[in-house]
Design a protein around this motif. Structure first.
Motif, PDB file in Angstrom:
ATOM      1  N   TYR A   1     -29.589 -28.225  66.140  1.00  0.00           N
ATOM      2  CA  TYR A   1     -29.134 -26.849  65.911  1.00  0.00           C
ATOM      3  C   TYR A   1     -29.451 -26.343  64.503  1.00  0.00           C
ATOM      4  CZ  TYR A   1     -26.629 -27.022  70.362  1.00  0.00           C
ATOM      5  OH  TYR A   1     -26.310 -27.116  71.698  1.00  0.00           O
TER       6      TYR A   1
ATOM      7  N   ARG B   1     -21.325 -28.216  70.169  1.00  0.00           N
ATOM      8  CA  ARG B   1     -22.374 -27.407  70.803  1.00  0.00           C
ATOM      9  C   ARG B   1     -21.882 -25.969  71.012  1.00  0.00           C
ATOM     10  NH1 ARG B   1     -26.792 -30.041  72.431  1.00  0.00           N
ATOM     11  NH2 ARG B   1     -26.720 -32.332  72.585  1.00  0.00           N
ATOM     12  N   MET B   2     -20.637 -25.805  71.388  1.00  0.00           N
ATOM     13  CA  MET B   2     -20.075 -24.455  71.531  1.00  0.00           C
ATOM     14  C   MET B   2     -20.070 -23.726  70.189  1.00  0.00           C
ATOM     15  SD  MET B   2     -16.871 -25.279  74.098  1.00  0.00           S
ATOM     16  CE  MET B   2     -16.170 -23.646  73.870  1.00  0.00           C
TER      17      MET B   2
ATOM     18  N   GLU C   1     -23.525 -22.473  68.918  1.00  0.00           N
ATOM     19  CA  GLU C   1     -24.037 -21.262  69.556  1.00  0.00           C
ATOM     20  C   GLU C   1     -23.606 -20.005  68.813  1.00  0.00           C
ATOM     21  OE1 GLU C   1     -26.219 -21.079  71.914  1.00  0.00           O
ATOM     22  OE2 GLU C   1     -26.303 -23.248  72.249  1.00  0.00           O
ATOM     23  N   LEU C   2     -22.590 -20.114  67.953  1.00  0.00           N
ATOM     24  CA  LEU C   2     -22.109 -18.977  67.163  1.00  0.00           C
ATOM     25  C   LEU C   2     -22.908 -18.785  65.879  1.00  0.00           C
ATOM     26  CD1 LEU C   2     -18.285 -19.674  67.604  1.00  0.00           C
ATOM     27  CD2 LEU C   2     -19.714 -18.086  68.920  1.00  0.00           C
ATOM     28  N   LYS C   3     -23.883 -19.662  65.649  1.00  0.00           N
ATOM     29  CA  LYS C   3     -24.826 -19.570  64.525  1.00  0.00           C
ATOM     30  C   LYS C   3     -24.142 -19.650  63.156  1.00  0.00           C
ATOM     31  CE  LYS C   3     -28.192 -19.027  67.452  1.00  0.00           C
ATOM     32  NZ  LYS C   3     -29.106 -20.146  67.759  1.00  0.00           N
TER      33      LYS C   3
END
Length: 261
Positions: free
Chosen positions: A75, A27-28, A31-33
């Motif tokens: 995601y 998940r971390m 978030e950086l795509k």
């Protein structure tokens, strides 16, 4: 293709804690795509608990598929879910799974070369096929740890069309020179991008060395990790592969009828 590599520390023989941590780290990373997220080898158990290995293993990738299919869809990201100790038909395999942005499993791969110095071959079954797949239309391939010492396996995957080689590992710090050298060499000789994700921390008496990296098709290092848990990012310009292969065309100049392998 932007890749986020999770250089994970895990607990030996504690799969529930490791699954929980892997989800948090994915998940971390998401978030950086990135386009692709990667994990290391046997992150569910560490490499590897001799006692209760079967009980600690996933069963036919059931837990792995449930978690990473959901995360990939949530995601909209491709996930190279490292490898896990995996019980299938009452035998244990070191199995990698690859998920696309829709959460579909596009490839499963059982580690072909088992590390005999540690006795891996006494606990796990050998895989019997190479691993090629596509992510976002880009031809990719995958090997696990000790596999990287066998260039004939890598070349077989390259001849099947791969332009990005993923390596997932639990490589010890005592042989980091080999890890760094072999990965760079495989990128140069294959004229491909090579994305190698290693673990960190201590499993039993073995300390893993990190140094996760991405190498370009000329052997250039795009990113290199340290020896602590971290998430590393790199951008791979896949079009560069064709340019390098055109300039030094080792694929055209091969003479396979001469080789005795």
């Amino acid at each position: 293709m932007r890749v986020a590599m999770i250089q994970m520390d895990m607990q030996l023989g504690k799969p529930e804690a490791n699954f929980e941590k892997a989800e948090k780290l994915v998940r971390m990373a998401a978030e950086l795509k990135p386009d692709v997220i990667t994990l290391p080898e046997t992150w569910n158990t560490g490499f590897f608990p001799r006692e209760n290995l079967k009980e600690a293993s996933d069963v036919d990738l059931e837990q792995t598929k449930k978690l990473f299919s959901r995360l990939a869809k949530e995601y909209r990201v491709n996930i190279i879910a490292g490898s896990v100790a995996n019980c299938r038909d009452e035998k244990i395999y070191n199995t990698a799974a690859v998920f696309n942005r829709d959460g579909e499993v596009v490839m499963e791969y059982d580690k072909v070369h088992l590390f005999s110095p540690s006795g891996e071959h006494e606990y796990f079954e050998h895989g019997k096929k190479i691993c090629n797949f596509e992510l976002d239309g880009i031809p990719c391939s995958l090997v696990i740890c000790y596999d990287i010492r066998f260039p004939e396996l890598i070349r077989s995957e390259m001849l099947a069309g791969s332009k990005v080689q993923f390596v997932v590992a639990q490589w010890p710090d005592t042989r980091l020179l080999h890890w760094d050298t072999l990965n760079r060499a495989r990128a140069i000789e294959s004229q491909s991008f090579l994305c190698c994700t290693n673990s960190v921390g201590t499993a039993g008496n073995t300390k893993c060395g990190g140094h996760s990296a991405v190498y370009g098709p000329m052997g250039e290092c795009l990113v290199l990790g340290g020896e602590a848990e971290q998430i590393l990012m790199a951008d791979m310009e896949i079009g560069a592969v064709d340019g390098v292969r055109d300039s030094i065309n080792v694929y055209r100049d091969r003479l396979p009828e001469v080789y005795k392998i």
